[in-house]
Write a protein that holds these residues in place. Sequence first.
Motif, PDB file in Angstrom:
ATOM      1  N   VAL A  66      -2.105   4.139  -4.726  1.00 52.23           N
ATOM      2  CA  VAL A  66      -2.355   5.742  -4.659  1.00 52.23           C
ATOM      3  C   VAL A  66      -1.813   6.178  -3.177  1.00 52.23           C
ATOM      4  O   VAL A  66      -1.612   7.484  -3.474  1.00 52.23           O
ATOM      5  N   LEU A  67      -1.889   5.562  -2.237  1.00 55.23           N
ATOM      6  CA  LEU A  67      -1.274   6.092  -1.040  1.00 55.23           C
ATOM      7  C   LEU A  67       0.096   6.460  -0.995  1.00 55.23           C
ATOM      8  O   LEU A  67       0.665   6.974  -0.271  1.00 55.23           O
ATOM      9  N   ARG A  68       0.950   5.823  -1.956  1.00 54.73           N
ATOM     10  CA  ARG A  68       2.287   6.235  -2.194  1.00 54.73           C
ATOM     11  C   ARG A  68       2.664   7.674  -2.118  1.00 54.73           C
ATOM     12  O   ARG A  68       3.870   8.158  -2.005  1.00 54.73           O
ATOM     13  N   HIS A  69       1.951   8.212  -2.728  1.00 54.69           N
ATOM     14  CA  HIS A  69       1.852   9.911  -2.915  1.00 54.69           C
ATOM     15  C   HIS A  69       1.726  10.712  -1.559  1.00 54.69           C
ATOM     16  O   HIS A  69       2.039  11.943  -1.491  1.00 54.69           O
ATOM     17  N   SER A  70       0.963   9.693  -0.591  1.00 55.03           N
ATOM     18  CA  SER A  70       1.006  10.599   0.521  1.00 55.03           C
ATOM     19  C   SER A  70       1.659  10.064   1.753  1.00 55.03           C
ATOM     20  O   SER A  70       1.583  10.739   2.874  1.00 55.03           O
TER      21      SER A  70
ATOM     22  N   LEU B 276       0.784  -1.176   0.073  1.00 60.41           N
ATOM     23  CA  LEU B 276       0.000   0.054  -0.147  1.00 60.41           C
ATOM     24  C   LEU B 276       1.024   1.280   0.084  1.00 60.41           C
ATOM     25  O   LEU B 276       0.382   2.412  -0.616  1.00 60.41           O
ATOM     26  N   SER B 277       2.093   1.289   0.744  1.00 61.44           N
ATOM     27  CA  SER B 277       2.852   2.368   0.817  1.00 61.44           C
ATOM     28  C   SER B 277       3.578   2.664  -0.337  1.00 61.44           C
ATOM     29  O   SER B 277       4.278   3.716  -0.630  1.00 61.44           O
ATOM     30  N   SER B 278       3.877   1.700  -1.066  1.00 62.39           N
ATOM     31  CA  SER B 278       4.709   1.803  -2.296  1.00 62.39           C
ATOM     32  C   SER B 278       4.297   1.539  -3.561  1.00 62.39           C
ATOM     33  O   SER B 278       4.638   1.883  -4.740  1.00 62.39           O
TER      34      SER B 278
ATOM     35  N   GLY C 140       2.760  13.795   5.714  1.00 61.95           N
ATOM     36  CA  GLY C 140       3.140  12.551   5.247  1.00 61.95           C
ATOM     37  C   GLY C 140       3.581  11.552   6.591  1.00 61.95           C
ATOM     38  O   GLY C 140       3.498  10.393   6.705  1.00 61.95           O
ATOM     39  N   ASP C 141       4.217  12.088   7.489  1.00 64.55           N
ATOM     40  CA  ASP C 141       4.443  11.523   8.872  1.00 64.55           C
ATOM     41  C   ASP C 141       3.266  10.955   9.499  1.00 64.55           C
ATOM     42  O   ASP C 141       3.074   9.782  10.082  1.00 64.55           O
TER      43      ASP C 141
END
Length: 299
Positions: free
Chosen positions: A178-182, A173-175, A224-225
């Motif tokens: 679509v969440l990779r942008h956030s 999900l993180s890479s 982002g954090d």
Amino acid sequence: MNIKAEWIAVDWGTSRLRVWAMQGHKVLAQAQSDKGMGHVNKGAFEAAFLELVEDWLGAAPIDVIACGMVGARQGWAEAPYATVPATPLPEMPVRVPGTDARMRVYIVPGLRQLKPADVMRGEETQIAGFLAQNPNWDGVICLPGTHTKWAQISANEVVSYQTFMTGEMYALLSSQSVLRHSIGQGWDEAAFQDSLAETLSRPESLAARLFGLRAKDLLEGQAGDTARARLSGLLIGAELAASRPYWLGQRVAVIGADTIAKVYASALQPQGAPVTILDCNEMTIAGLIAARKHVRAMA
């Protein structure tokens, strides 16, 4: 420094190969490479291993005790699963045939569960190491990682266990979503705890809450954090909701790398679970020491 090992401990996973030169219970040296089982062809395991340990070998053959995916069907030699309930080291490690004459290579079998279907390789050795240091300990062992395991322990046996793909889901999900942008690189503990509580109480909301991370970035400029911590909290919260029968009212030992072990401990402690954190490398070595005792007893 010229080191000659008395024996060699090996943790050979899918992505990494880690080895320790041992003198009894003492680590003399260590080495590692990226030649995990997933990156080594069927006939190339011995060569990959010797690249790291050649200088530790002498003329006389020494024991090499290995755990992990090296014992899979695609590994150096298959070490068949033992079926739970079982002690974490239920059988003699499997001898690898036809190795270099300077070593006797043994692989620790994994564990399998028939209903519901589940398998583990490598974690059983960490459990064995913990029980070697804490005999007759009853409770639950959590082994967080790419595929997190929850194991019920009683009378020095693994009674049952369950695997969660939480770590792999987080990585995907993180890479790759679509969440990779956030997603950032830092951490927000308050956001983690808030999101953990959301899916611990309402795990059915997970998919919607996940997209909410992207929406908050676009509409509110969420840091982002914060998004990273919330993603972790949402996924671990859903895992804790599903694994509640394991940890509720139990004492829990978390065996893992420092960062992820602390994250799981911080998730469990507010739920009233008494948690002890242990280093996965130390437990792996302790388990391999116990496995070598099996080999020496049967020699």
